[in-house]
Design a protein around this motif. Structure first.
Motif: not given
Length: 351
Positions: A116-138
């Motif tokens: 997968a490809w990941y995006v770190a450091g966004t302002q999007l909300k998730g669980a327990m603080g840090a968010v790693l948005a995951s994608f199959s496509d770059e």
């Protein structure tokens, strides 16, 4: 057991994250497929109801069929980076956020976390603080980063690559290794002596604060580092209830609490590591915590470099000896951890 980082192996420093076995016979291969999330599923690490949180979730599926579910992809990686979990035969899955919505990811699109490809450091909300948005496509990952900020990472970059220098004996057999931590020292929330003492079954006065308060720090994996009185180290006993209470009361821990207690006498250190929430009652040799401590001590000392010898695992009957170094570099304080090898078992992997 050294805390496992991603590796560049041998003299040629090959960059790699993980060796996955293949070439098994058709008769013995078992499919490790992801499963759907359900309304009452609890996070394997924090115990929270998973569907109460937005954003991508994670799963670790064992070859024998057991499935661990996590309230976020970041929580899954925090669990997987623990050394006792890195040795498990699991496949990791995350949601492909190009499908479904941020609030309701689509379980029909759970993808292999390693590709997968990941995006770190966004302002999007998730669980327990840090968010790693995951994608199959770059392209989808880069589009999210353009819209919400953050940086695009591959699986190998989440903790960072490290350099491993292998040492050999006179016969050419591997005798040990030195591992460079993947990140410079970073520090986080400070914690009270009372809270740490409760976690370790000690008295508040057993936790020393002259050098520093108990503090969350990392050179790749986060630990809470706390100095204790010499006679108190052997008495320490983890209290799971207190660990959970401190984790739940401290957002800055991001749902994870691994406690590294130490006694320092000049360049000699004795230490113990407890992480009962993630299933490690005590660890006999925690390389990443030891490297973090070396970096922290140098940051407090003010020098350009430092070296230490650390003993751990004595109270468990599994003593280990680690050699630590720390140095000031252009991007911060860097550390290494090394030691000799002790044969435990032999085998072969068919690739």
């Amino acid at each position: 057991m050294m805390k496992a980082f991603y590796t560049k192996a041998s003299g040629v420093l090959i960059a790699m994250l993980l060796l996955t076995g293949c070439g098994e016979s058709e008769q013995t291969t078992q499919v490790q497929e992801p499963v759907a999330f359900h309304a009452d599923d609890e996070c394997h690490v924090c115990g929270m109801i998973i569907e109460e949180f937005p954003g991508p979730k994670g799963q670790a599926v064992e070859k024998r069929g057991a499935v661990r579910k996590f309230c976020s992809s970041a929580e899954m990686f925090g669990w997987w980076l623990q050394p006792e979990n890195r040795v498990l035969d699991v496949r990791l899955y995350v949601h492909d956020m190009a499908h479904g919505s941020w609030e309701q990811p689509d379980d029909a699109h759970l993808i292999d976390a390693k590709s997968a490809w990941y995006v770190a450091g966004t302002q999007l909300k998730g669980a327990m603080g840090a968010v790693l948005a995951s994608f199959s496509d770059e392209a989808a990952a880069r589009q999210l980063a353009a819209e919400h900020g953050g940086r695009v990472l591959r699986f190998e970059e989440i903790a960072g690559l490290v350099t491993v220098k292998v040492a050999s004996d006179a016969a050419g057999e591997i005798a040990g290794a030195t591992i460079a931590a993947p990140q410079p020292l970073s520090t986080g929330v400070e914690l009270s002596s009372e809270a740490i003492a409760a976690c370790a079954g000690l008295k508040p006065e057993d936790v020393l604060t002259g050098r520093h308060k108990p503090i969350r720090a990392s050179v790749g994996v986060f630990f809470v580092l706390a100095e204790v009185a010499s006679e108190a180290l052997a008495r320490a006993t983890p209290d799971l209830t207190a660990f959970r209470a401190l984790r739940d009361a401290t957002p800055g821990l991001e749902g994870r609490l691994s406690l590294f207690l130490y006694v320092c006498d000049g360049q000699s250190i004795r230490a113990r590591m407890f992480a009962p929430i993630s299933g490690t009652w005590e660890d006999p040799a925690t390389g990443s915590a030891s490297a973090t401590l070396a970096a922290l001590l140098l940051s407090l000392d003010g020098g350009d470099s430092a070296s230490f010898t650390l003993t751990q695992g004595v109270e468990m009957g599994r003593p280990s000896l680690l050699q630590l170094t720390a140095r000031r570099d252009a991007d911060g304080i860097r550390a290494t951890v090394g030691g000799s090898c002790v044969p435990v078992f032999r085998g072969e992997a068919l690739l």
